[in-house]
Write an enzyme that holds these catalytic residues in place. Structure first.
Site, PDB file in Angstrom:
ATOM      1  N   ASP A  65     -45.230  17.305  25.580  1.00  0.00           N
ATOM      2  CA  ASP A  65     -44.267  16.286  25.156  1.00  0.00           C
ATOM      3  C   ASP A  65     -42.847  16.840  25.104  1.00  0.00           C
ATOM      4  O   ASP A  65     -42.640  18.049  25.246  1.00  0.00           O
ATOM      5  CB  ASP A  65     -44.679  15.716  23.783  1.00  0.00           C
ATOM      6  CG  ASP A  65     -45.142  16.790  22.802  1.00  0.00           C
ATOM      7  OD1 ASP A  65     -44.827  17.974  23.020  1.00  0.00           O
ATOM      8  OD2 ASP A  65     -45.796  16.446  21.809  1.00  0.00           O
ATOM      9  N   ASN A 134     -50.963  13.335  10.400  1.00  0.00           N
ATOM     10  CA  ASN A 134     -51.473  11.957  10.506  1.00  0.00           C
ATOM     11  C   ASN A 134     -52.441  11.785  11.673  1.00  0.00           C
ATOM     12  O   ASN A 134     -52.758  10.662  12.061  1.00  0.00           O
ATOM     13  CB  ASN A 134     -50.310  10.963  10.629  1.00  0.00           C
ATOM     14  CG  ASN A 134     -49.497  11.162  11.906  1.00  0.00           C
ATOM     15  OD1 ASN A 134     -49.832  12.004  12.730  1.00  0.00           O
ATOM     16  ND2 ASN A 134     -48.434  10.388  12.071  1.00  0.00           N
ATOM     17  N   HIS A 136     -52.015  12.826  14.849  1.00  0.00           N
ATOM     18  CA  HIS A 136     -51.483  12.693  16.214  1.00  0.00           C
ATOM     19  C   HIS A 136     -51.756  13.931  17.047  1.00  0.00           C
ATOM     20  O   HIS A 136     -51.841  15.040  16.518  1.00  0.00           O
ATOM     21  CB  HIS A 136     -49.997  12.308  16.227  1.00  0.00           C
ATOM     22  CG  HIS A 136     -49.019  13.395  15.878  1.00  0.00           C
ATOM     23  ND1 HIS A 136     -48.096  13.280  14.877  1.00  0.00           N
ATOM     24  CD2 HIS A 136     -48.789  14.622  16.426  1.00  0.00           C
ATOM     25  CE1 HIS A 136     -47.345  14.361  14.822  1.00  0.00           C
ATOM     26  NE2 HIS A 136     -47.754  15.197  15.744  1.00  0.00           N
ATOM     27  N   GLU A 141     -48.836   8.815  18.223  1.00  0.00           N
ATOM     28  CA  GLU A 141     -48.914   8.457  16.810  1.00  0.00           C
ATOM     29  C   GLU A 141     -50.062   7.466  16.580  1.00  0.00           C
ATOM     30  O   GLU A 141     -50.561   6.863  17.535  1.00  0.00           O
ATOM     31  CB  GLU A 141     -47.585   7.827  16.375  1.00  0.00           C
ATOM     32  CG  GLU A 141     -46.385   8.753  16.511  1.00  0.00           C
ATOM     33  CD  GLU A 141     -46.338   9.852  15.448  1.00  0.00           C
ATOM     34  OE1 GLU A 141     -47.394  10.234  14.909  1.00  0.00           O
ATOM     35  OE2 GLU A 141     -45.229  10.350  15.169  1.00  0.00           O
TER      36      GLU A 141
HETATM   37  C1  GLP Z   1     -45.735  18.198  16.667  1.00  0.00           C
HETATM   38  C2  GLP Z   1     -46.164  18.258  18.147  1.00  0.00           C
HETATM   39  C3  GLP Z   1     -47.645  18.379  18.267  1.00  0.00           C
HETATM   40  C4  GLP Z   1     -48.133  19.345  17.211  1.00  0.00           C
HETATM   41  C5  GLP Z   1     -47.987  18.734  15.848  1.00  0.00           C
HETATM   42  C6  GLP Z   1     -48.345  19.679  14.703  1.00  0.00           C
HETATM   43  O1  GLP Z   1     -44.978  17.124  16.300  1.00  0.00           O
HETATM   44  N1  GLP Z   1     -45.705  17.232  19.002  1.00  0.00           N
HETATM   45  O2  GLP Z   1     -47.978  18.805  19.577  1.00  0.00           O
HETATM   46  O3  GLP Z   1     -49.483  19.620  17.406  1.00  0.00           O
HETATM   47  O4  GLP Z   1     -46.736  18.160  15.681  1.00  0.00           O
HETATM   48  O5  GLP Z   1     -47.378  20.663  14.522  1.00  0.00           O
HETATM   49  P1  GLP Z   1     -47.615  21.978  13.704  1.00  0.00           P
HETATM   50  O6  GLP Z   1     -48.515  22.840  14.514  1.00  0.00           O
HETATM   51  O7  GLP Z   1     -46.250  22.577  13.554  1.00  0.00           O
HETATM   52  O8  GLP Z   1     -48.215  21.581  12.408  1.00  0.00           O
END
Ligand code: GLP
Length: 258
Positions: A65, A134, A136, A141
């Site tokens: 992304d 949440n 995702h 989302e």
């Molecule tokens: C982000 C990314 C995801 C990631 C998630 C969790 O927003 N777009 O790919 O897995 O949130 O992030 P973290 O590993 O920092 O908790």
């Protein structure tokens, strides 16, 4: 779905790196993720590259992304982040590291082009994933279609809050993103989701043991023929059937051992 519970984040990273290394050596197409969870895995892969001869020179990589509106050279763009945290420290060709075009005027066309580029590469062999609090994955989302393509999404206020730590002010967090869809992600041949810390415990239980539902986008892994979920004890704490997962892991047939 294979659920592997490890004592702490270091063990999660070591196992994830070992699995990814098995693909990298064969010149695979790797699906990369940003966020803090995979950082330790990237560190271990960088170590394997420098000290054990692991090469990525024949690999291609596709990011999940990108924020809409951040210039590529912005410190928090995922284009920069993946290079700073991982790909600049290994021998992958920079032109083989792809990400959605967050500066496009036509997000539909950019999404289609990204999905086509993935397919033309032969498809993703292994997709690394984190999970949002949440549920995702990528930036899909809650409410995302389980068969969605790469497209524009509006970030959930919870995600904006979670990601505000990377920006000076919460107001600086972009509200829109281009993300591989759940359909895109599901086409990868192997999905490898990592989660660490108690903040992820609810999401992990929902994705592994809850219903398959757009309310928890990561639950789409339940439909995938080859999904591996590696969690630490803290992230595993809400799993109902954790004793069975440990038993299955300990009694794995030898040909399935990582
Ligand atoms: C982000 C990314 C995801 C990631 C998630 C969790 O927003 N777009 O790919 O897995 O949130 O992030 P973290 O590993 O920092 O908790």
């Amino acid at each position: 779905m294979e659920i592997l519970i490890r004592p702490d984040p270091e063990d999660v990273a070591a196992l994830a790196a070992q699995i990814l290394a098995g693909y990298a050596g064969d010149g695979a197409t790797l699906g990369l993720a940003t966020g803090s969870t995979p950082l330790a895995t990237y560190q271990e892969l960088i170590r394997l590259h420098h000290h054990e001869g692991l090469s990525f020179s024949k690999c291609q990589a596709f990011l999940l992304d990108e924020y809409v509106g951040l210039p590529r050279d912005h410190e928090q763009s995922y284009y920069r982040t993946i290079r700073r945290e991982f790909t600049e420290h290994i021998d992958i060709d920079d032109s083989a590291v792809h990400s959605p075009d967050g500066l496009t005027e036509d997000s539909d066309a950019a999404g289609r082009a990204y999905d086509e580029a993935i397919q033309q590469s032969g498809g993703v062999d292994i997709q690394l994933l984190g999970v949002g609090t949440n549920g995702h994955i990528g930036f899909n989302e809650p409410g995302s279609s389980l068969s969605s393509p790469t497209r524009l999404k509006t970030l959930h206020p919870q995600t904006v809050k979670d990601n505000a730590r990377f920006f000076e002010r919460a107001a600086d967090v972009p509200r829109h993103v281009l993300t591989q869809g759940l359909g895109t992600i599901s086409r990868a041949r192997h999905l490898l989701l990592l989660a660490t810390g108690e903040g992820k415990a609810q999401a992990v239980a929902a994705l592994a043991e809850g219903p398959v539902s757009a309310r928890c986008p990561a639950s789409v892994l339940q439909l995938h023929p080859h999904a591996t979920v590696i969690v630490d004890e803290a992230a595993a704490q809400n799993l109902q059937d954790s004793e069975y997962y440990r038993y299955a892991d300990a009694n794995k047939p030898h040909w399935q051992r990582h």
